[in-house]
Design a protein around this motif. Sequence first.
Motif, short mmCIF file in Angstrom:
data_model
loop_
_atom_site.label_atom_id
_atom_site.label_comp_id
_atom_site.label_asym_id
_atom_site.label_seq_id
_atom_site.Cartn_x
_atom_site.Cartn_y
_atom_site.Cartn_z
N GLN A 1 -5.16 16.31 45.41
CA GLN A 1 -4.14 16.90 45.82
C GLN A 1 -3.38 17.72 44.89
O GLN A 1 -2.90 18.67 44.82
CB GLN A 1 -3.46 16.22 46.78
N THR A 2 -2.98 16.72 43.95
CA THR A 2 -2.19 17.07 42.76
C THR A 2 -2.94 17.92 41.75
O THR A 2 -2.39 18.77 41.13
CB THR A 2 -1.78 15.93 42.16
N TYR A 3 -4.27 17.51 41.24
CA TYR A 3 -4.87 18.13 40.25
C TYR A 3 -6.22 19.08 40.65
O TYR A 3 -6.46 19.80 39.62
CB TYR A 3 -5.40 16.99 39.03
N GLY A 4 -6.47 18.87 41.65
CA GLY A 4 -7.66 19.68 42.24
C GLY A 4 -8.93 19.20 42.08
O GLY A 4 -10.05 19.69 42.00
N SER A 5 -9.10 17.93 41.23
CA SER A 5 -10.32 17.29 40.89
C SER A 5 -9.93 15.81 40.49
O SER A 5 -8.67 15.35 40.34
CB SER A 5 -10.84 18.14 39.63
N ASN A 6 -10.97 15.26 40.31
CA ASN A 6 -11.30 13.80 39.50
C ASN A 6 -11.86 13.86 38.28
O ASN A 6 -11.73 15.08 37.74
CB ASN A 6 -11.67 12.55 40.46
N PHE A 7 -12.48 12.87 37.83
CA PHE A 7 -13.12 12.95 36.34
C PHE A 7 -14.72 12.92 36.53
O PHE A 7 -15.19 12.99 35.67
CB PHE A 7 -12.84 11.82 35.34
N SER A 8 -15.40 13.22 37.95
CA SER A 8 -16.60 13.07 38.10
C SER A 8 -17.57 14.28 38.08
O SER A 8 -16.57 15.37 38.19
CB SER A 8 -16.96 12.53 39.44
N ALA A 9 -18.48 14.37 37.58
CA ALA A 9 -19.35 15.53 37.52
C ALA A 9 -19.39 16.24 38.89
O ALA A 9 -19.76 15.80 39.87
CB ALA A 9 -20.81 15.23 36.93
N GLY A 10 -19.18 17.75 38.70
CA GLY A 10 -18.86 18.23 39.90
C GLY A 10 -17.71 17.91 40.81
O GLY A 10 -17.89 18.30 42.00
N HIS A 11 -16.89 16.89 40.33
CA HIS A 11 -15.91 16.58 41.43
C HIS A 11 -16.11 15.89 42.42
O HIS A 11 -15.53 15.89 43.31
CB HIS A 11 -14.88 17.75 41.50
N ARG A 12 -17.26 15.09 42.33
CA ARG A 12 -18.03 14.24 43.36
C ARG A 12 -16.84 13.23 43.56
O ARG A 12 -16.39 12.28 42.44
CB ARG A 12 -19.21 13.85 43.11
N ARG A 13 -16.47 12.82 44.77
CA ARG A 13 -15.67 11.56 45.01
C ARG A 13 -16.11 10.53 44.43
O ARG A 13 -17.44 9.98 44.94
CB ARG A 13 -14.93 11.62 46.54
N GLU A 14 -15.65 9.50 43.81
CA GLU A 14 -16.14 8.27 43.40
C GLU A 14 -16.13 7.42 44.37
O GLU A 14 -16.89 6.27 44.35
CB GLU A 14 -15.13 7.70 42.12
N GLU B 1 -4.98 10.18 34.68
CA GLU B 1 -5.87 8.78 34.73
C GLU B 1 -4.99 7.70 35.07
O GLU B 1 -5.48 6.92 36.04
CB GLU B 1 -6.11 8.29 33.26
N LYS B 2 -3.85 7.70 35.04
CA LYS B 2 -2.73 6.82 35.41
C LYS B 2 -2.81 6.71 37.16
O LYS B 2 -2.94 5.61 37.63
CB LYS B 2 -1.36 6.83 35.08
N LEU B 3 -2.70 7.97 37.50
CA LEU B 3 -2.94 8.15 38.92
C LEU B 3 -4.18 7.62 39.73
O LEU B 3 -4.07 6.95 40.55
CB LEU B 3 -2.44 9.43 39.42
N LEU B 4 -5.26 8.38 39.29
CA LEU B 4 -6.40 7.85 39.66
C LEU B 4 -6.90 6.24 39.74
O LEU B 4 -7.62 5.77 40.52
CB LEU B 4 -7.50 8.59 39.11
N TYR B 5 -6.62 5.63 38.51
CA TYR B 5 -7.25 4.33 38.09
C TYR B 5 -6.49 3.29 37.94
O TYR B 5 -6.69 2.25 37.49
CB TYR B 5 -8.00 4.61 36.56
N ALA C 1 -5.07 1.37 39.92
CA ALA C 1 -5.31 0.07 40.63
C ALA C 1 -6.01 -0.84 39.99
O ALA C 1 -6.19 -1.90 40.18
CB ALA C 1 -5.93 0.51 41.99
N THR C 2 -6.84 -0.22 38.91
CA THR C 2 -7.47 -1.09 38.06
C THR C 2 -7.27 -0.82 36.53
O THR C 2 -8.15 -0.10 35.86
CB THR C 2 -9.01 -0.98 38.31
N PRO C 3 -6.12 -1.10 36.07
CA PRO C 3 -5.70 -0.70 34.64
C PRO C 3 -6.56 -1.34 33.52
O PRO C 3 -7.38 -2.47 33.75
CB PRO C 3 -4.37 -1.40 34.65
N MET C 4 -6.70 -0.53 32.25
CA MET C 4 -7.53 -1.00 31.24
C MET C 4 -6.82 -2.19 30.53
O MET C 4 -5.75 -2.34 30.21
CB MET C 4 -7.90 -0.04 30.43
#
Length: 498
Positions: free
Chosen positions: A421-434, A482-486, A488-491
């Motif tokens: 909603q915010t960025y129009g994509s995630n980080f996956s190829a083809g913006h496939r939902r993880e 990255e902070k928004l998407l990940y 819940a599982t910080p590095m």
Amino acid sequence: MYLSKISAYWDTRADGYSKTIHEQLKDDRAAFFREKLRTFAPEGSRLACLDIGCGPGFFSILLAQEQHRVTATDYSEKMLEQAESNFAEEGVPVKTVRCDAQHLPFENESFDYIVSRNLVWNLEEPEKAYREWLRILRPGGRLLVMDGNHYLYYYDDLYRKANQSRDGTHGSCYGVDPTPINEIARNLPLSHKRRPEWDLHTLIDLGVGKLQTETYPLTFRDLESGKVKSVISDFLICAEKPGSTEEITQTQREIDDHWSGAAENYSRIVREELQSFRADAWSKLILESAPAHAPLDILDVGCGPAFFTILLSRAGHRTVGVDGAGGMLAQASQNAAEAGVRPLLLQGDCHRLPFADGSFDLVISRNVTHTLREQEKAYCEWFRVLRNNGVVLIFDANWHLMQTDSEIRREFARREALCFQTYGSNFSAGHRREVEYPDQLQAHRLGTCIRPDWDLPLLKAAGYHDVSVQRDITDRLWSSKEKLLYGATPMFMIRAVK
């Protein structure tokens, strides 16, 4: 095609080279090479040694003086005549055999230690030669090659500039015209290969066990840019023939194939990272956690498209990137070239590294340990290749808790929807939902492990000490997306010392 011409040329150089080794036997070069021969030799006394392309017999004399049983070979008749004269003069018993280094008249597994100095670049079929040398080497035996990028300046611009900065010669010719060998060298296969990279790749493909390498750079000032640059002029490689060959498992092949398929997308992300604030942030975090001296010998395990490898090469360290996925290494090579650095990139298994004990000051990995099939074995292997007081840095996250923790699954799905909603994509190829179907994720062996706590006893059991943890390093390293998407599982970061 060129063997007879090459041999005829070295016949003309035999007398001069014999004078050279008399000089070397009397000065500090003898001590330098004697120490190298001792350091890289397999354990044992009275070793069966083979000096291939012995010339006037310098290495043969040093080995025979150590009471080893030495055989010396060369294709040049004049070189062997000089060698035999020198052996008699020094009072050492060395057997001589005239033969082609690419077709040796010895039985399988005849020698404990094979050495070669400034020969391989002369060969028309160097890969065949290496295969032949390994054939006659006993399991547990070692191959020591000392050579250089003597004619790469014909084909590489940086080496051309380096060659112009010196006198362009390779030692005294004692009045012999080097033109014939210079012209032949233009057509020899290794004149346009960057080494020792070519040799290491070839030896790994031929199944060697542990590898060690030392490089001796030539530093020069680039007249066009005014910057001080360096190229590898000479190098040393030691390869050990394994006692048995451990086949890679089908599971590991499937893992490597998966990551090769994802290489292009990950490479795109890495190229973006290299142009962002994250490049400096990562470099600072790694180097402030690394051993204090420089330059460091660094191993980037599971290097992927070479983000860490490039950063640390830029910082002036000697960096090696290893990955099991050929697709990742292809992207890594391209990215390194575009970044203007030349790290060593090798295909290999993180659980069974092709390096000798104590080869590196620092071992690093990012988002790798959660993909491994045997973390315990990998941590022991990384410990093995570290030097004493060396450091391992592990960067990873609890990516697999989504398999077992329904709250984390729901939270990630919520964050992913908000990311689109915010960025129009995630980080996956083809913006496939993880997490398109969060309740249908496959189980994973780390799905019930809370990391980094799970890792700590494994590291201590492997022998590490001073094990410390930073549980969330994302604030200084991740972008807002990255902070928004990940989030819940910080590095986390684990630092451990050998």
